[in-house]
Design a protein around this motif. Structure first.
Motif, PDB file in Angstrom:
ATOM      1  N   ALA A 222       0.824  -1.207   0.000  1.00 51.82           N
ATOM      2  CA  ALA A 222       0.000   0.000   0.000  1.00 51.82           C
ATOM      3  C   ALA A 222       0.861   1.260   0.000  1.00 51.82           C
ATOM      4  N   ALA A 223       1.955   1.223   0.756  1.00 52.33           N
ATOM      5  CA  ALA A 223       2.836   2.396   0.829  1.00 52.33           C
ATOM      6  C   ALA A 223       3.541   2.639  -0.495  1.00 52.33           C
ATOM      7  N   PHE A 224       3.972   1.580  -1.170  1.00 53.95           N
ATOM      8  CA  PHE A 224       4.572   1.746  -2.498  1.00 53.95           C
ATOM      9  C   PHE A 224       3.543   2.298  -3.489  1.00 53.95           C
ATOM     10  N   ALA A 225       2.321   1.804  -3.428  1.00 51.54           N
ATOM     11  CA  ALA A 225       1.284   2.261  -4.354  1.00 51.54           C
ATOM     12  C   ALA A 225       0.989   3.746  -4.173  1.00 51.54           C
ATOM     13  N   ALA A 226       1.108   4.231  -2.943  1.00 45.72           N
ATOM     14  CA  ALA A 226       0.796   5.632  -2.649  1.00 45.72           C
ATOM     15  C   ALA A 226       1.999   6.551  -2.756  1.00 45.72           C
TER      16      ALA A 226
END
Length: 272
Positions: A222-226
């Motif tokens: 999720a952090a990479f996607a954001a």
């Protein structure tokens, strides 16, 4: 006591400035995910497969072809999207076939009968993509294309150096690695040019070992996607020539295995 997990960006740590940018970006992503990671250097020429087989991988770059081959048990997290025209906004890369700037070759076919190099047999950019690109020519000729082949050069930098010093006439260079080294060490690429480029393949992702807790894995994804939407992203992304990260499906690297099988079925196990 909780297990400790490591991060590493050796594949694209083309210069100290690039590795510092990767380390800072990973630290930001990990902080947003609430996942503790220790950055562990793994400098060349130490074999990458030693790194990939560690049970404490938390966020480490790994080539997709060895993932498909199953040389290490890993779980993909996310893949960078190169901010380069040929990537087309996708988490994809290709291989540049490079020659010296003063080479007389103007087409790939002009290099046949000369000296070819490749990196290591589990490399997508330095071996599998090259072999796939040469396969139709090998079939047409019905035999070896090059008078001499120098394998096991191991690293992209060794391919670059070998073209520059004339020990090989043509070699495969990961096009994203090429763009990064041209940004950070332009003097190294001033003496080469791209003769041809291969088809696109899935970009090497960040991976974790199966032992990374599922909740941590989900938060890292999720952090990479954001990441691209965060105010800190641009200052790290600029030196790394990336525009964000894409999720990685379990079967994302199947095309590289198809290229591998096509070459073996044709009786062409090694670029030659």
């Amino acid at each position: 006591m909780a297990a400790s997990f490591i991060a590493n960006a050796r594949m694209y740590a083309v210069a100290p400035e690039a590795e510092a940018a990767w380390q800072a970006l990973i630290a930001q992503v990990a902080a947003e995910a609430g996942v503790a990671l220790d950055y562990l250097p793994h400098p060349a020429p130490r074999p990458l497969e030693e790194l990939w087989r560690r049970p404490d991988l938390g966020c480490v770059q790994m080539c997709g072809y060895p993932i498909a081959l199953g040389i290490a048990d890993v779980v993909p997290i996310a893949a960078p999207i190169p901010a380069l025209p040929w990537a087309g906004g996708r988490a994809a890369y290709r291989t540049d076939l490079i020659v010296r700037a003063d080479s007389p070759f103007r087409r790939l076919e002009d290099s046949f009968g000369h000296r070819l190099g490749w990196t290591v047999a589990h490399s997508q950019s330095g071996f599998n993509a090259l072999r796939h690109h040469l396969l139709p020519h090998w079939r047409a000729r019905g035999g070896p294309l090059y008078a001499e082949v120098r394998g096991d050069l191991v690293t992209a930098r060794k391919v670059l150096d070998s073209v520059l010093d004339g020990s090989i006439d043509i070699g495969p260079l990961d096009a994203y690695w090429h763009a990064l080294i041209a940004r950070h060490r332009p003097e190294l690429t001033a003496g080469i040019r791209v003769l041809d480029s291969t088809a696109l393949a899935p970009m090497p992702p960040f991976v974790a070992a199966p032992g990374l807790p599922a909740a941590d894995l989900a938060r890292l994804r999720a952090a990479f996607a954001a990441a691209a939407s965060r105010p800190w992203f641009a200052r790290h992304a600029g030196p790394l020539l990336i525009e964000g990260f894409a999720p990685v499906a379990p079967d994302a690297f199947a095309p590289t295995l198809a290229w591998h099988r096509d070459a073996l079925a044709a009786g062409y196990p090694v670029p030659a």
